[in-house]
Design an enzyme around this catalytic site. Structure first.
Site, PDB file in Angstrom:
ATOM      1  N   SER A  43       0.841  -1.201   0.000  1.00  0.00           N
ATOM      2  CA  SER A  43       0.000   0.000   0.000  1.00  0.00           C
ATOM      3  C   SER A  43       0.870   1.242   0.000  1.00  0.00           C
ATOM      4  O   SER A  43       2.106   1.161   0.078  1.00  0.00           O
ATOM      5  CB  SER A  43      -0.911   0.017   1.237  1.00  0.00           C
ATOM      6  OG  SER A  43      -0.127   0.082   2.421  1.00  0.00           O
TER       7      SER A  43
ATOM      8  N   TYR B 122       9.755   6.621  16.385  1.00  0.00           N
ATOM      9  CA  TYR B 122       9.678   6.795  14.929  1.00  0.00           C
ATOM     10  C   TYR B 122      10.761   7.758  14.454  1.00  0.00           C
ATOM     11  O   TYR B 122      11.463   7.487  13.471  1.00  0.00           O
ATOM     12  CB  TYR B 122       8.291   7.304  14.551  1.00  0.00           C
ATOM     13  CG  TYR B 122       8.041   7.403  13.072  1.00  0.00           C
ATOM     14  CD1 TYR B 122       7.815   6.252  12.310  1.00  0.00           C
ATOM     15  CD2 TYR B 122       8.024   8.630  12.429  1.00  0.00           C
ATOM     16  CE1 TYR B 122       7.587   6.334  10.951  1.00  0.00           C
ATOM     17  CE2 TYR B 122       7.789   8.722  11.059  1.00  0.00           C
ATOM     18  CZ  TYR B 122       7.574   7.573  10.325  1.00  0.00           C
ATOM     19  OH  TYR B 122       7.344   7.654   8.967  1.00  0.00           O
TER      20      TYR B 122
END
Length: 256
Positions: free
Chosen positions: A15, A160
């Site tokens: 995706s 992150y």
């Protein structure tokens, strides 16, 4: 590097940025090998593009090696690697909640995003190094996905940011090391793009993002990321670079 008839491996290809990149490379004549943890959308996309699919956790050396071997058996030795696989776990990493749980979440993000990227780079370089090339021909191109969070980390995304900062810092030494075998290495630091990862964010975060847009005043389109991937592959002089793709956006400390 000329893309036509080259073999490209894309991780996180089910995706978003990965899928768009697979489509773009296939449109230029590349044979595409799609790697994703879930067969979900990636396997049908591989069939649609006439490529190959392999299920893989990129942070697992054994699984990653088997996935690349599977794709190589189906398509041939890869010339291009685009690392798009990644996860995010948004929460404060220094205070609040259970300390052990915080550390485990941090380690998971680092393991998938950073260690997984290095793992794929190492395996790709080993496989590609055996390929015979002409004296004036490059052997391979690697493009990894960092993030603007690597440069302006926000409250709640320490893991992150650290993982993507690691990818950014990794790029130049990788390019220098692999120069000996004619492989280029670069990274892209995208801003906020219209991907499934963004769609899962809370509404207040999306609203905060939109306030930070400069020009263009919108989320990035996955095709724009894929377009930069194609240009980096085409342009032999782009090496050891971390390229921001964010429309001049700079992240504030938080969106709250």
């Amino acid at each position: 590097m000329k893309i036509d008839k080259k073999i490209a491996v894309i991780t996180g290809a089910g995706s978003g940025l990965g899928a768009a990149t697979a489509r773009a490379l296939a449109s230029r004549g590349a044979k595409v090998g799609l790697i994703d943890l879930s067969a979900g959308a990636a396997e049908p996309l591989a069939e649609e593009l006439g490529g190959a699919f392999a299920s893989c956790d990129v942070s697992d050396p054994s699984m990653a090696a088997k996935a690349l071997e599977q794709i190589t058996k189906a398509l041939g030795t890869p010339h291009i690697l685009v690392n798009c696989a990644g996860i995010t776990i948004g929460r404060e990493m220094l205070t609040g909640g259970d300390r052990a749980a915080r550390l485990e979440k941090f380690k998971k993000v680092i393991n998938v995003n950073l260690t997984g990227t290095l793992n794929m780079i190492s395996l790709f370089a080993e496989m590609s190094s055996a390929e015979e090339v002409a004296e004036d021909e490059e052997r391979g191109v690697i493009i990894s996905t960092a993030s603007i969070a690597a440069h302006e980390g926000q409250i709640g995304i320490s893991a992150y940011s650290a993982s993507k900062g690691g990818i950014a810092a990794l790029t130049l030494p990788v390019a220098r090391e692999l120069a000996a075998i004619k492989i280029r290495a670069n990274a892209i630091s995208p801003g906020y793009f219209d991907t499934p990862m963004i769609s899962k964010l809370p509404d207040y975060v999306k609203e905060g993002c939109s306030k930070g847009f400069v020009y263009p005043d919108r989320f990035g389109r996955v095709e724009e990321f894929a377009g930069l991937v194609l240009h980096i592959i085409d342009n032999e002089m782009i090496n050891g670079e971390v390229i921001r793709l964010d429309g001049a956006m700079r992240l504030p400390p938080s969106f709250i």
